[in-house]
Design a protein around this motif. Structure first.
Motif, PDB file in Angstrom:
ATOM      1  N   ALA A  54       0.873  -1.107   0.270  1.00  0.00           N
ATOM      2  CA  ALA A  54       0.424   0.083   0.400  1.00  0.00           C
ATOM      3  C   ALA A  54       1.083   1.595   0.198  1.00  0.00           C
ATOM      4  CB  ALA A  54      -1.107  -0.079   1.261  1.00  0.00           C
ATOM      5  N   LEU A  55       1.977   1.527   0.625  1.00  0.00           N
ATOM      6  CA  LEU A  55       2.650   2.271   0.879  1.00  0.00           C
ATOM      7  C   LEU A  55       3.461   2.382  -0.547  1.00  0.00           C
ATOM      8  CD1 LEU A  55       4.112   2.143   4.727  1.00  0.00           C
ATOM      9  CD2 LEU A  55       3.113   3.929   3.524  1.00  0.00           C
ATOM     10  N   TYR A  56       4.107   1.507  -1.554  1.00  0.00           N
ATOM     11  CA  TYR A  56       4.880   1.549  -2.395  1.00  0.00           C
ATOM     12  C   TYR A  56       3.731   2.439  -3.778  1.00  0.00           C
ATOM     13  CZ  TYR A  56       6.779   1.370  -7.000  1.00  0.00           C
ATOM     14  OH  TYR A  56       7.265   0.733  -8.189  1.00  0.00           O
ATOM     15  N   GLY A  57       1.925   1.848  -3.513  1.00  0.00           N
ATOM     16  CA  GLY A  57       0.951   2.677  -4.376  1.00  0.00           C
ATOM     17  C   GLY A  57       0.781   3.890  -3.685  1.00  0.00           C
ATOM     18  N   PHE A  58       1.198   4.419  -2.904  1.00  0.00           N
ATOM     19  CA  PHE A  58       0.855   5.650  -2.305  1.00  0.00           C
ATOM     20  C   PHE A  58       1.909   5.965  -3.133  1.00  0.00           C
ATOM     21  CE2 PHE A  58       1.521   9.562   0.102  1.00  0.00           C
ATOM     22  CZ  PHE A  58       0.940  10.130  -0.168  1.00  0.00           C
ATOM     23  N   ALA A  59       3.905   5.355  -2.690  1.00  0.00           N
ATOM     24  CA  ALA A  59       4.562   7.079  -3.714  1.00  0.00           C
ATOM     25  C   ALA A  59       4.226   6.954  -5.451  1.00  0.00           C
ATOM     26  CB  ALA A  59       5.762   5.536  -3.086  1.00  0.00           C
ATOM     27  N   TYR A  60       3.557   5.301  -5.491  1.00  0.00           N
ATOM     28  CA  TYR A  60       3.717   5.602  -7.178  1.00  0.00           C
ATOM     29  C   TYR A  60       2.784   6.379  -7.592  1.00  0.00           C
ATOM     30  CZ  TYR A  60       1.606   4.040 -11.505  1.00  0.00           C
ATOM     31  OH  TYR A  60       1.748   4.365 -13.126  1.00  0.00           O
ATOM     32  N   PHE A  61       1.237   6.876  -6.557  1.00  0.00           N
ATOM     33  CA  PHE A  61       0.784   7.949  -6.686  1.00  0.00           C
ATOM     34  C   PHE A  61       0.872   8.655  -7.035  1.00  0.00           C
ATOM     35  CE2 PHE A  61      -2.569  10.515  -5.130  1.00  0.00           C
ATOM     36  CZ  PHE A  61      -3.513  10.332  -6.959  1.00  0.00           C
ATOM     37  N   MET A  62       1.560   9.104  -6.349  1.00  0.00           N
ATOM     38  CA  MET A  62       2.244  10.755  -5.856  1.00  0.00           C
ATOM     39  C   MET A  62       3.793  11.084  -6.869  1.00  0.00           C
ATOM     40  SD  MET A  62       0.754  12.149  -3.501  1.00  0.00           S
ATOM     41  CE  MET A  62       2.351  13.252  -3.370  1.00  0.00           C
ATOM     42  N   PHE A  63       4.167   9.717  -7.067  1.00  0.00           N
ATOM     43  CA  PHE A  63       5.425  10.550  -8.178  1.00  0.00           C
ATOM     44  C   PHE A  63       4.470  10.023  -9.617  1.00  0.00           C
ATOM     45  CE2 PHE A  63       8.478   8.429 -11.238  1.00  0.00           C
ATOM     46  CZ  PHE A  63       9.193   9.313 -11.743  1.00  0.00           C
ATOM     47  N   HIS A  64       4.296   9.374 -10.271  1.00  0.00           N
ATOM     48  CA  HIS A  64       3.904   9.012 -11.556  1.00  0.00           C
ATOM     49  C   HIS A  64       2.510  10.039 -11.384  1.00  0.00           C
ATOM     50  CE1 HIS A  64       1.411   7.310 -15.267  1.00  0.00           C
ATOM     51  NE2 HIS A  64       2.450   6.820 -14.715  1.00  0.00           N
ATOM     52  N   ASP A  65       1.472  10.468 -10.887  1.00  0.00           N
ATOM     53  CA  ASP A  65      -0.010  11.147 -10.904  1.00  0.00           C
ATOM     54  C   ASP A  65      -0.328  12.444 -11.111  1.00  0.00           C
ATOM     55  OD1 ASP A  65      -1.376   8.746 -12.414  1.00  0.00           O
ATOM     56  OD2 ASP A  65      -1.753   8.255 -11.014  1.00  0.00           O
ATOM     57  N   VAL A  66       0.972  12.424  -9.604  1.00  0.00           N
ATOM     58  CA  VAL A  66       1.016  14.076  -8.891  1.00  0.00           C
ATOM     59  C   VAL A  66       2.314  14.261 -10.329  1.00  0.00           C
ATOM     60  CG1 VAL A  66       1.444  15.619  -7.138  1.00  0.00           C
ATOM     61  CG2 VAL A  66      -0.917  13.241  -7.320  1.00  0.00           C
ATOM     62  N   PHE A  67       3.459  13.919  -9.525  1.00  0.00           N
ATOM     63  CA  PHE A  67       4.610  14.242  -9.739  1.00  0.00           C
ATOM     64  C   PHE A  67       4.878  14.645 -11.329  1.00  0.00           C
ATOM     65  CE2 PHE A  67       6.106  13.626  -5.662  1.00  0.00           C
ATOM     66  CZ  PHE A  67       6.304  14.793  -5.580  1.00  0.00           C
ATOM     67  N   VAL A  68       4.560  13.803 -12.425  1.00  0.00           N
ATOM     68  CA  VAL A  68       4.767  13.591 -14.023  1.00  0.00           C
ATOM     69  C   VAL A  68       3.823  14.068 -14.013  1.00  0.00           C
ATOM     70  CG1 VAL A  68       5.509  11.924 -15.638  1.00  0.00           C
ATOM     71  CG2 VAL A  68       6.381  11.399 -13.139  1.00  0.00           C
ATOM     72  N   HIS A  69       2.565  13.543 -14.388  1.00  0.00           N
ATOM     73  CA  HIS A  69       1.683  13.801 -15.554  1.00  0.00           C
ATOM     74  C   HIS A  69       0.812  14.687 -14.820  1.00  0.00           C
ATOM     75  CE1 HIS A  69       2.827  10.667 -18.044  1.00  0.00           C
ATOM     76  NE2 HIS A  69       2.948   9.281 -17.116  1.00  0.00           N
TER      77      HIS A  69
END
Length: 152
Positions: free
Chosen positions: A85-100
């Motif tokens: 779940a923590l990885y999923g949150f980190a992925y969401f923050m990086f991929h959906d918030v920071f990148v896209h």
């Protein structure tokens, strides 16, 4: 379970998910489930992409591990599920918030790690490019390039 073992399980699960992200991205998303992933490579501002279904697919094992781990007195499954779940949150923050920038949060946040990893991800989106890596760790060349830019 003592705090050290519990913490270790969370960290191991988190790190394992980076491998799973790489493996799934290379062999599933760019493989037999390209039909769900290809719309992610078409950046047209839609709020929902078929690619978003992968988040739910990854959430299922996390949810089941957490649920069953709690039901049995916070055993090892809870901590493995928490790491996922923590990885999923980190992925969401990086991929959906920071990148896209799918959510208008933290647009001004920038450091060498983020710039290098975002550049690698955006290179992956270029037409006819096929760079494959996990989502939180990019090939070293991007970090070397970013480090040399910041030294100048």
């Amino acid at each position: 379970m003592n705090w050290f073992v519990a913490s270790l399980l969370v960290i191991v699960a988190f790190l394992f998910m980076e491998f799973m992200a790489w493996f799934t991205h290379k062999y599933v998303m760019h493989g037999f489930l390209w039909i769900l992933h290809k719309d992610h490579h078409i950046r047209d501002g839609r709020k929902f992409e078929w690619n978003d279904l992968f988040a739910f697919m990854f959430a299922v094992p996390s949810f089941l591990l957490i649920y069953n781990g709690v039901a049995d007195g916070y055993d090892y499954r809870f901590y493995l599920g928490a790491g996922i779940a923590l990885y999923g949150f980190a992925y969401f923050m990086f991929h959906d918030v920071f990148v896209h920038h799918r959510l208008p949060l933290l647009k001004k946040l920038s450091n060498r790690y983020l710039r290098a990893t975002i550049t690698a991800h955006l290179d992956h989106h270029k037409p006819n490019a096929y760079y494959n890596y996990g989502f939180l760790v990019a090939p070293w060349k991007y970090y070397r390039e970013e480090w040399s830019k910041s030294k100048k």
